[in-house]
Design an enzyme around this catalytic site. Structure first.
Site, PDB file in Angstrom:
ATOM      1  N   LYS A 106      24.528  17.275  16.254  1.00 42.87           N
ATOM      2  CA  LYS A 106      25.704  17.658  15.484  1.00 42.87           C
ATOM      3  C   LYS A 106      26.515  16.410  15.178  1.00 42.87           C
ATOM      4  O   LYS A 106      26.541  15.465  15.974  1.00 42.87           O
ATOM      5  CB  LYS A 106      26.580  18.656  16.257  1.00 42.87           C
TER       6      LYS A 106
ATOM      7  N   GLU B 280      35.055  24.371   3.190  1.00 43.03           N
ATOM      8  CA  GLU B 280      35.809  24.408   4.450  1.00 43.03           C
ATOM      9  C   GLU B 280      36.876  23.326   4.499  1.00 43.03           C
ATOM     10  O   GLU B 280      38.029  23.595   4.872  1.00 43.03           O
ATOM     11  CB  GLU B 280      34.866  24.255   5.645  1.00 43.03           C
TER      12      GLU B 280
END
Length: 477
Positions: free
Chosen positions: A236, A464
């Protein structure tokens, strides 16, 4: 005595207090004790207090959580430490936190309390840390780390308000006695008079110029990150973006903070100011570390979705978020990391169940994590262990930070970094500086980020961060 900058809003009362607190200190040496005096006052708006009593070119700190009914303001630095560029990427070897620990140890026993209140539980040390331990930027508004003891502070807990003055004036000096007299006057009425003058004599700019957006650069970074994840270099990474805007006149910091406070009552509203009148402010939903009476709380916050326009839509979006394998995987990275770091320190953490944290324009997956502190444990040691979490950096942490440093075309500064206070008895409150902006006169750099994992889609991640930018664009004036 230095001349206070002309300010037509200053009342005689506030000007005299500024003179006594900030500009009439005797010459002191490093070993001289700080005398701390306090006075309970009637309820008052902390932002009005900050505006009324902060002289120009003085550091400042403001943090308010309406849900917890807690807030603090600190103005001026009677004693401080700045840590310049260091080498490394956070974690246990981050020397900034160790230096700040030493600053607290060296000074906490050098404060004389002139009252009978529980002075050991008043925040006395205010600090901020840049995201990375070092920076290649030619100019930095804020150092890699700063910690200071303020000249003046106001602490709010529920309906209790306490003004504290820290000074080098001797216990029986005329100046100290005069400060005490001024603090015992009807403080709230003096501020109320100022409040009306201030709010009837201000005009606010209403439009901004977009200086730089480079959204294509953001999507390029997301695609680069996905390739690194596919090659198993990363699991990530948080890709951040900066949006730069400009007004015709300077931003109004107090009005912007007021808007943030009104728009985001469930967030920590914060502002850190330096001596050059540059400010880092925002509305953060994320608590990095809170310790009160040896009870530790931290937040695992990762995975996002917008709020719905109706109750039904909102519930559906929330359920989809709770059931999204991609979002839950991203969240689990953060929750596991925090849990493991606290476990390594022997703190025996406990996790609450996964839940939704619903904010005004966005909702997150949220897992509160708790622990009881047994034995000696410095809060900054825990902060150093936790920062940066995968929620703002990635997994593995060191690889993610190296990628961030190499591929982001701006300095994160205090964005996504620890900002908070400590007292002299092991209590503290640190937030993560997200949903934030750096204000320099009439220019602002807004920050937002998105967690990228396998399955992330660049266009969804762009949506987002645009949503996160809106929280600031709707508040800054």
């Amino acid at each position: 005595m230095p001349v206070i900058p002309d300010n037509h809003f200053l009342t005689d009362y506030s000007q005299k207090l500024q003179e006594l607190i900030f500009f009439s200190h005797p010459v002191q040496d490093n070993d001289q004790q700080i005398v701390s005096i306090s006075q309970e006052i009637s309820p008052v708006d902390l932002l009005v207090f900050l505006t009324m009593l902060k002289p120009k070119n003085q550091v400042s700190f403001y943090c308010e959580n309406q849900r917890k009914q807690e807030a603090v303001v600190a103005i001026g630095a009677i004693k401080s430490l700045e840590v310049k560029n260091e080498n490394g990427h956070g974690g246990n070897g981050d020397n900034r936190f160790i230096q700040c620990e030493h600053f607290i140890e060296e000074n906490k026993d050098n404060i004389i309390f002139e009252d009978n209140i529980d002075s050991q539980k008043i925040p006395y040390f205010f600090s901020s840390f840049n995201f990375l331990e070092h920076s290649s930027d030619n100019y930095q508004a804020f150092p890699q780390a700063k910690i200071f003891i303020p000249h003046l502070q106001l602490v709010k807990k529920a309906n209790n308000y306490l003004v504290i003055v820290n000074t080098y004036h001797g216990k029986n000096s005329p100046e100290l006695n005069l400060i005490k007299q001024y603090l015992k006057q009807d403080f709230s009425q003096n501020i109320l008079h100022y409040y009306h003058r201030f709010h009837h004599d201000q005009s606010y700019p209403s439009s901004y110029t977009l200086e730089r957006s480079d959204y294509h650069y953001f999507t390029d970074k997301v695609n680069h990150s996905l390739k690194a994840i596919a090659s198993d270099k990363l699991t990530k990474i948080v890709v951040a973006h900066a949006l730069e805007i400009k007004l015709e006149e300077n931003f109004n910091i107090i009005k912007s903070l007021t808007n943030l406070r009104d728009n985001h009552p469930d967030c920590y509203i914060f502002c850190v100011g330096n001596e050059k009148e540059e400010f880092f402010l925002g509305a953060s939903p994320e608590r990095l570390l809170s310790i009160q009476d040896r009870q530790l709380v931290t937040d695992a916050l990762a995975g996002s979705a917008p709020r719905g326009k109706s109750d039904y839509d909102d519930s559906l979006l929330g359920e989809n978020l709770l059931n999204s394998e991609k979002e839950k995987r991203e969240h689990q990275f953060v929750s596991d990391y925090i849990f493991e770091q606290l476990s390594v320190m022997g703190l025996n953490p406990k996790r609450a169940s996964l839940q939704l944290l619903k904010l005004s324009n966005i909702q997150h997956l949220w897992t509160p994590i708790y622990a009881e502190i047994i034995g000696e444990c410095n809060p900054l040691e825990i902060v150093a262990r936790l920062h940066p979490t995968p929620a703002v950096a990635g997994i593995p942490i060191d690889v993610a930070c190296a990628e961030i440093e190499n591929y982001e075309n701006f300095d994160r500064s205090l964005y996504a970094a620890p900002i908070g206070w400590l007292d002299t008895n092991g209590n503290c409150e640190f937030i993560v500086g997200i949903r934030s902006a750096l204000i320099q006169g009439n220019r602002a750099r807004l920050y937002a980020g998105a967690g990228i994992v396998a399955g992330s889609k660049p266009e969804q991640e762009l949506t987002e961060i645009e949503l996160k930018f809106q929280a600031l664009l709707q508040a800054l004036v």
